[in-house]
Design a protein around this motif. Structure first.
Motif, PDB file in Angstrom:
ATOM      1  N   VAL A 280     -27.499 -32.620  21.155  1.00  0.00           N
ATOM      2  CA  VAL A 280     -26.510 -33.330  21.953  1.00  0.00           C
ATOM      3  C   VAL A 280     -26.870 -34.809  21.872  1.00  0.00           C
ATOM      4  CG1 VAL A 280     -25.506 -33.627  24.244  1.00  0.00           C
ATOM      5  CG2 VAL A 280     -26.261 -31.358  23.495  1.00  0.00           C
ATOM      6  N   HIS A 281     -26.025 -35.595  21.283  1.00  0.00           N
ATOM      7  CA  HIS A 281     -26.335 -37.008  21.041  1.00  0.00           C
ATOM      8  C   HIS A 281     -25.937 -37.909  22.207  1.00  0.00           C
ATOM      9  CE1 HIS A 281     -27.673 -36.513  16.906  1.00  0.00           C
ATOM     10  NE2 HIS A 281     -26.675 -35.662  16.741  1.00  0.00           N
ATOM     11  N   TYR A 282     -26.189 -37.480  23.404  1.00  0.00           N
ATOM     12  CA  TYR A 282     -25.920 -38.314  24.572  1.00  0.00           C
ATOM     13  C   TYR A 282     -27.221 -38.495  25.349  1.00  0.00           C
ATOM     14  CZ  TYR A 282     -20.919 -37.790  23.833  1.00  0.00           C
ATOM     15  OH  TYR A 282     -19.666 -37.817  23.297  1.00  0.00           O
ATOM     16  N   PRO A 283     -27.476 -39.687  25.833  1.00  0.00           N
ATOM     17  CA  PRO A 283     -28.693 -39.900  26.626  1.00  0.00           C
ATOM     18  C   PRO A 283     -28.521 -39.308  28.024  1.00  0.00           C
ATOM     19  CG  PRO A 283     -27.402 -41.903  26.566  1.00  0.00           C
ATOM     20  CD  PRO A 283     -26.702 -40.922  25.657  1.00  0.00           C
ATOM     21  N   LYS A 284     -29.617 -39.281  28.764  1.00  0.00           N
ATOM     22  CA  LYS A 284     -29.567 -38.782  30.138  1.00  0.00           C
ATOM     23  C   LYS A 284     -28.582 -39.607  30.953  1.00  0.00           C
ATOM     24  CE  LYS A 284     -34.369 -37.294  30.551  1.00  0.00           C
ATOM     25  NZ  LYS A 284     -35.608 -37.498  31.326  1.00  0.00           N
ATOM     26  N   ILE A 285     -27.838 -38.928  31.795  1.00  0.00           N
ATOM     27  CA  ILE A 285     -26.956 -39.598  32.747  1.00  0.00           C
ATOM     28  C   ILE A 285     -27.461 -39.208  34.126  1.00  0.00           C
ATOM     29  CG2 ILE A 285     -24.617 -39.787  33.635  1.00  0.00           C
ATOM     30  CD1 ILE A 285     -23.575 -39.092  30.880  1.00  0.00           C
ATOM     31  N   ASN A 286     -27.716 -40.182  34.976  1.00  0.00           N
ATOM     32  CA  ASN A 286     -28.270 -39.934  36.314  1.00  0.00           C
ATOM     33  C   ASN A 286     -29.594 -39.181  36.258  1.00  0.00           C
ATOM     34  OD1 ASN A 286     -26.107 -41.231  37.580  1.00  0.00           O
ATOM     35  ND2 ASN A 286     -24.909 -39.338  37.593  1.00  0.00           N
ATOM     36  N   GLY A 287     -30.351 -39.422  35.211  1.00  0.00           N
ATOM     37  CA  GLY A 287     -31.694 -38.865  35.097  1.00  0.00           C
ATOM     38  C   GLY A 287     -31.774 -37.407  34.677  1.00  0.00           C
ATOM     39  N   GLU A 288     -30.665 -36.747  34.460  1.00  0.00           N
ATOM     40  CA  GLU A 288     -30.673 -35.340  34.053  1.00  0.00           C
ATOM     41  C   GLU A 288     -30.371 -35.231  32.566  1.00  0.00           C
ATOM     42  OE1 GLU A 288     -31.476 -32.610  35.793  1.00  0.00           O
ATOM     43  OE2 GLU A 288     -31.975 -33.927  37.471  1.00  0.00           O
ATOM     44  N   PRO A 289     -31.172 -34.487  31.820  1.00  0.00           N
ATOM     45  CA  PRO A 289     -30.913 -34.327  30.381  1.00  0.00           C
ATOM     46  C   PRO A 289     -29.798 -33.311  30.128  1.00  0.00           C
ATOM     47  CG  PRO A 289     -32.849 -33.072  30.996  1.00  0.00           C
ATOM     48  CD  PRO A 289     -32.408 -33.819  32.227  1.00  0.00           C
ATOM     49  N   PHE A 290     -29.156 -33.467  28.994  1.00  0.00           N
ATOM     50  CA  PHE A 290     -28.125 -32.514  28.590  1.00  0.00           C
ATOM     51  C   PHE A 290     -28.780 -31.310  27.939  1.00  0.00           C
ATOM     52  CE2 PHE A 290     -25.436 -36.297  28.847  1.00  0.00           C
ATOM     53  CZ  PHE A 290     -24.364 -35.775  29.533  1.00  0.00           C
ATOM     54  N   LYS A 291     -28.320 -30.130  28.333  1.00  0.00           N
ATOM     55  CA  LYS A 291     -28.831 -28.882  27.772  1.00  0.00           C
ATOM     56  C   LYS A 291     -27.656 -27.999  27.381  1.00  0.00           C
ATOM     57  CE  LYS A 291     -33.117 -29.005  30.280  1.00  0.00           C
ATOM     58  NZ  LYS A 291     -34.069 -28.321  31.107  1.00  0.00           N
ATOM     59  N   ILE A 292     -27.854 -27.271  26.311  1.00  0.00           N
ATOM     60  CA  ILE A 292     -26.808 -26.377  25.818  1.00  0.00           C
ATOM     61  C   ILE A 292     -26.828 -25.094  26.640  1.00  0.00           C
ATOM     62  CG2 ILE A 292     -26.119 -24.955  23.858  1.00  0.00           C
ATOM     63  CD1 ILE A 292     -26.849 -27.284  22.056  1.00  0.00           C
ATOM     64  N   ASN A 293     -25.640 -24.700  27.133  1.00  0.00           N
ATOM     65  CA  ASN A 293     -25.492 -23.499  27.964  1.00  0.00           C
ATOM     66  C   ASN A 293     -25.092 -22.279  27.152  1.00  0.00           C
ATOM     67  OD1 ASN A 293     -25.947 -24.866  30.389  1.00  0.00           O
ATOM     68  ND2 ASN A 293     -23.831 -25.531  30.436  1.00  0.00           N
ATOM     69  N   LYS A 294     -24.041 -22.429  26.391  1.00  0.00           N
ATOM     70  CA  LYS A 294     -23.477 -21.307  25.651  1.00  0.00           C
ATOM     71  C   LYS A 294     -23.231 -21.744  24.218  1.00  0.00           C
ATOM     72  CE  LYS A 294     -20.954 -19.436  29.561  1.00  0.00           C
ATOM     73  NZ  LYS A 294     -19.652 -19.107  30.088  1.00  0.00           N
ATOM     74  N   ILE A 295     -23.384 -20.792  23.305  1.00  0.00           N
ATOM     75  CA  ILE A 295     -23.047 -21.080  21.917  1.00  0.00           C
ATOM     76  C   ILE A 295     -22.214 -19.937  21.361  1.00  0.00           C
ATOM     77  CG2 ILE A 295     -25.203 -22.355  21.619  1.00  0.00           C
ATOM     78  CD1 ILE A 295     -26.087 -20.135  19.703  1.00  0.00           C
ATOM     79  N   LYS A 296     -21.449 -20.276  20.342  1.00  0.00           N
ATOM     80  CA  LYS A 296     -20.702 -19.274  19.588  1.00  0.00           C
ATOM     81  C   LYS A 296     -20.901 -19.607  18.122  1.00  0.00           C
ATOM     82  CE  LYS A 296     -16.361 -16.991  18.990  1.00  0.00           C
ATOM     83  NZ  LYS A 296     -16.183 -15.800  19.752  1.00  0.00           N
ATOM     84  N   ILE A 297     -21.409 -18.647  17.399  1.00  0.00           N
ATOM     85  CA  ILE A 297     -21.613 -18.836  15.967  1.00  0.00           C
ATOM     86  C   ILE A 297     -20.283 -18.517  15.298  1.00  0.00           C
ATOM     87  CG2 ILE A 297     -22.949 -18.138  13.964  1.00  0.00           C
ATOM     88  CD1 ILE A 297     -25.170 -17.319  15.961  1.00  0.00           C
TER      89      ILE A 297
END
Length: 167
Positions: free
Chosen positions: A103-120
């Protein structure tokens, strides 16, 4: 006295028979109506199940599990293990303190971005949903299976929903 007793017993038996007949005839009518109602409900539920199954098949059209051409690319062997390996590889990257590097976005409000769900999607692409708890987005990832069996990932495109950032 004996005559009166026999007359009363006869009348009582006749009344019992009438009440029993009425009860069982109404019970049979009630049971028939209930069976018809349940049969109609079963038909409706079968139609809904067919519709839901069709919708599920359409939604699952773009998936490695259903895409025969993508499965042939991998030789149709060990696809389930490969799917697990690809998913685990994406989720393991969530452990980074800066967030998932896909995920090419920096932390917003101190929380990192994490991937929740994926679909191959197929033998080359993954679509994933990510969040920092308040803002949401999607990422399109290209993956490769190297000769040594390792999976490498390359982010193709990311999208952060602007309306999810309004807190």
């Amino acid at each position: 006295m004996k005559k009166n007793l026999l007359l009363y017993l006869f009348i009582f038996a006749a009344l019992i028979n009438v009440f029993t007949y009425v009860y069982y005839s109404k019970q049979q009518k009630y049971d028939t109506e209930k069976i018809d109602s349940l049969a109609t409900k079963i038909d409706t539920l079968k139609a809904e199940l067919d519709t839901t199954t069709d919708n599920l098949e359409r939604a699952d059209y773009f998936s490695l599990e259903q895409n025969l051409n993508a499965r042939k690319y991998f030789g149709n062997e060990g696809i389930d293990e490969l799917i697990i390996k690809i998913r685990d590889g994406v989720y393991v990257q969530n452990k980074s303190p800066e967030g998932n590097p896909l995920v090419h976005y920096p932390k917003i409000n101190g929380e990192p971005f994490k991937i929740n769900k994926i679909k191959i999607v197929n033998h080359r692409w993954i679509i994933a949903d990510f969040t920092d708890g308040k803002a949401w987005g999607e990422v399109l990832i290209k993956y490769f299976i190297e000769d040594n069996g390792e999976v490498t990932y390359e982010t193709m495109e990311t999208l952060l929903h602007a309306n999810s950032m309004m807190y």
